[in-house]
Scaffold this motif. Structure first.
Motif, PDB file in Angstrom:
ATOM      1  N   UNK A   1       0.841  -1.196   0.000  1.00  0.00           N
ATOM      2  CA  UNK A   1       0.000   0.000   0.000  1.00  0.00           C
ATOM      3  C   UNK A   1       0.876   1.246   0.000  1.00  0.00           C
ATOM      4  N   UNK A   2       1.888   1.237   0.858  1.00  0.00           N
ATOM      5  CA  UNK A   2       2.815   2.363   0.975  1.00  0.00           C
ATOM      6  C   UNK A   2       3.511   2.655  -0.346  1.00  0.00           C
ATOM      7  N   UNK A   3       4.047   1.634  -0.978  1.00  0.00           N
ATOM      8  CA  UNK A   3       4.751   1.839  -2.242  1.00  0.00           C
ATOM      9  C   UNK A   3       3.826   2.407  -3.303  1.00  0.00           C
ATOM     10  N   UNK A   4       2.623   1.853  -3.408  1.00  0.00           N
ATOM     11  CA  UNK A   4       1.678   2.370  -4.397  1.00  0.00           C
ATOM     12  C   UNK A   4       1.297   3.804  -4.073  1.00  0.00           C
ATOM     13  N   UNK A   5       1.134   4.106  -2.804  1.00  0.00           N
ATOM     14  CA  UNK A   5       0.809   5.455  -2.338  1.00  0.00           C
ATOM     15  C   UNK A   5       1.867   6.449  -2.808  1.00  0.00           C
ATOM     16  N   UNK A   6       3.135   6.069  -2.683  1.00  0.00           N
ATOM     17  CA  UNK A   6       4.235   6.968  -3.048  1.00  0.00           C
ATOM     18  C   UNK A   6       4.395   7.064  -4.562  1.00  0.00           C
ATOM     19  N   UNK A   7       4.321   5.946  -5.241  1.00  0.00           N
ATOM     20  CA  UNK A   7       4.588   5.915  -6.677  1.00  0.00           C
ATOM     21  C   UNK A   7       3.433   6.489  -7.487  1.00  0.00           C
ATOM     22  N   UNK A   8       2.202   6.096  -7.145  1.00  0.00           N
ATOM     23  CA  UNK A   8       1.028   6.570  -7.885  1.00  0.00           C
ATOM     24  C   UNK A   8      -0.206   6.373  -7.018  1.00  0.00           C
ATOM     25  N   UNK A   9      -0.526   7.376  -6.227  1.00  0.00           N
ATOM     26  CA  UNK A   9      -1.639   7.256  -5.282  1.00  0.00           C
ATOM     27  C   UNK A   9      -2.947   6.937  -5.997  1.00  0.00           C
ATOM     28  N   UNK A  10      -3.102   7.401  -7.220  1.00  0.00           N
ATOM     29  CA  UNK A  10      -4.326   7.121  -7.969  1.00  0.00           C
ATOM     30  C   UNK A  10      -4.447   5.636  -8.318  1.00  0.00           C
ATOM     31  N   UNK A  11      -3.333   4.908  -8.243  1.00  0.00           N
ATOM     32  CA  UNK A  11      -3.344   3.489  -8.537  1.00  0.00           C
ATOM     33  C   UNK A  11      -3.758   2.612  -7.365  1.00  0.00           C
ATOM     34  N   UNK A  12      -3.984   3.215  -6.198  1.00  0.00           N
ATOM     35  CA  UNK A  12      -4.475   2.433  -5.058  1.00  0.00           C
ATOM     36  C   UNK A  12      -5.879   1.932  -5.388  1.00  0.00           C
ATOM     37  N   UNK A  13      -6.116   0.659  -5.133  1.00  0.00           N
ATOM     38  CA  UNK A  13      -7.432   0.113  -5.438  1.00  0.00           C
ATOM     39  C   UNK A  13      -8.089  -0.453  -4.186  1.00  0.00           C
ATOM     40  N   UNK A  14      -9.344  -0.843  -4.354  1.00  0.00           N
ATOM     41  CA  UNK A  14     -10.111  -1.361  -3.221  1.00  0.00           C
ATOM     42  C   UNK A  14      -9.484  -2.613  -2.621  1.00  0.00           C
ATOM     43  N   UNK A  15      -8.891  -3.460  -3.462  1.00  0.00           N
ATOM     44  CA  UNK A  15      -8.274  -4.683  -2.949  1.00  0.00           C
ATOM     45  C   UNK A  15      -7.111  -4.375  -2.013  1.00  0.00           C
ATOM     46  N   UNK A  16      -6.280  -3.402  -2.403  1.00  0.00           N
ATOM     47  CA  UNK A  16      -5.147  -3.032  -1.546  1.00  0.00           C
ATOM     48  C   UNK A  16      -5.651  -2.465  -0.219  1.00  0.00           C
ATOM     49  N   UNK A  17      -6.644  -1.594  -0.298  1.00  0.00           N
ATOM     50  CA  UNK A  17      -7.198  -0.992   0.916  1.00  0.00           C
ATOM     51  C   UNK A  17      -7.860  -2.055   1.792  1.00  0.00           C
ATOM     52  N   UNK A  18      -8.594  -2.956   1.176  1.00  0.00           N
ATOM     53  CA  UNK A  18      -9.265  -4.021   1.939  1.00  0.00           C
ATOM     54  C   UNK A  18      -8.262  -4.920   2.639  1.00  0.00           C
ATOM     55  N   UNK A  19      -7.160  -5.208   1.963  1.00  0.00           N
ATOM     56  CA  UNK A  19      -6.138  -6.070   2.561  1.00  0.00           C
ATOM     57  C   UNK A  19      -5.527  -5.402   3.787  1.00  0.00           C
ATOM     58  N   UNK A  20      -5.239  -4.116   3.693  1.00  0.00           N
ATOM     59  CA  UNK A  20      -4.710  -3.392   4.853  1.00  0.00           C
ATOM     60  C   UNK A  20      -5.762  -3.349   5.956  1.00  0.00           C
ATOM     61  N   UNK A  21      -7.011  -3.092   5.591  1.00  0.00           N
ATOM     62  CA  UNK A  21      -8.088  -3.021   6.590  1.00  0.00           C
ATOM     63  C   UNK A  21      -8.288  -4.362   7.295  1.00  0.00           C
ATOM     64  N   UNK A  22      -8.031  -5.470   6.605  1.00  0.00           N
ATOM     65  CA  UNK A  22      -8.127  -6.782   7.243  1.00  0.00           C
ATOM     66  C   UNK A  22      -7.137  -6.902   8.406  1.00  0.00           C
ATOM     67  N   UNK A  23      -5.997  -6.253   8.275  1.00  0.00           N
ATOM     68  CA  UNK A  23      -4.957  -6.325   9.303  1.00  0.00           C
ATOM     69  C   UNK A  23      -5.070  -5.218  10.345  1.00  0.00           C
ATOM     70  N   UNK A  24      -5.511  -4.047   9.929  1.00  0.00           N
ATOM     71  CA  UNK A  24      -5.519  -2.890  10.829  1.00  0.00           C
ATOM     72  C   UNK A  24      -6.911  -2.457  11.251  1.00  0.00           C
TER      73      UNK A  24
END
Length: 157
Positions: free
Chosen positions: A100-123
Motif C-alpha cells: 500500500x505504501x509503495x503504491x501510495x508513493x509511486x502513484x496514489x491514484x493506482x491504489x485500489x479497493x483490494x489493496x485498501x481491503x487487505x490493509x483493513x483486514x490487518x488494521x
C-alpha cells in the motif's frame, strides 16, 4: 530522525525553513506527533524508511526513530526492507502495508479497493484511515525536505 535533543535530518531542514513561520511549523509538528501516536511505530518506521528509499533520500533512510527502535524494530528488518516482498522476515500485515505504501508513493491514484481491503483486514477500518493519514504526513515531510534542501543549496552547487 532523533526524538532527543536538537532536530536532525528532515526535522532540522523543516525547522530551518519554517523558522519564519512558527505557526506552520507547530502545525506540521502536531501532525507528525499524531501520525506516530496513532500507528504502530515499527510499521510506520518500515514505511518511512521505504519511502526514503523510493524518493532517494539516503540520509532519511539511515535515520531511525527512537520510538520504533524502542518498540522492537531491528537492523535486520531494515537490511531486508528492499526485498520485503520475498523476505521471510515480513509477515502478511507488513507486506500488505508496504505494498500500500509503495503504491501510495509511486502513484496514489493506482491504489485500489483490494489493496485498501487487505490493509483493513490487518488494521481494521479506522486503522486503515489512520495508516493512510500517517503515510501522507511521513511522505510529505520527506518530499518537503528534498525540495527545501535543493532550494537551500548555494547557487552553482
Amino acid at each position: 530522525m532523533s526524538d532527543r535533543g536538537r532536530p536532525s535530518g528532515t526535522a532540522a531542514v523543516l525547522e530551518a525553513v519554517l523558522s519564519v513561520q512558527p505557526a506552520l511549523a507547530a502545525n506540521l509538528a502536531a501532525l507528525e506527533r499524531a501520525a506516530w501516536s496513532t500507528v504502530d511505530p515499527v510499521l510506520l518506521e518500515l514505511c518511512r524508511v521505504r519511502i526514503a528509499m523510493l524518493l532517494g533520500c539516503a540520509d532519511e533512510a539511515q535515520a531511525l526513530s527512537d520510538a520504533a527502535v524502542a518498540a522492537g524494530l531491528d537492523e535486520a528488518a531494515l537490511a531486508e526492507l528492499s526485498s520485503w516482498p520475498i523476505s521471510p522476515r515480513f509477515g502478511a500485515r507488513e507486506r500488505a502495508c508496504l505494498a500500500f505504501c509503495e503504491q501510495f508513493v509511486i502513484d496514489v491514484a493506482g491504489l485500489d479497493d483490494d489493496m485498501a481491503s487487505t490493509v483493513a483486514e490487518h488494521l481494521g477500518p479506522q486503522g486503515l484511515a489512520d495508516f493512510t493519514a500517517a503515510l501522507l504526513v511521513v511522505e510529505q515531510r520527506q518530499r518537503l525536505r528534498l525540495v527545501w534542501e535543493r532550494m537551500l543549496e548555494p547557487v552553482g552547487s
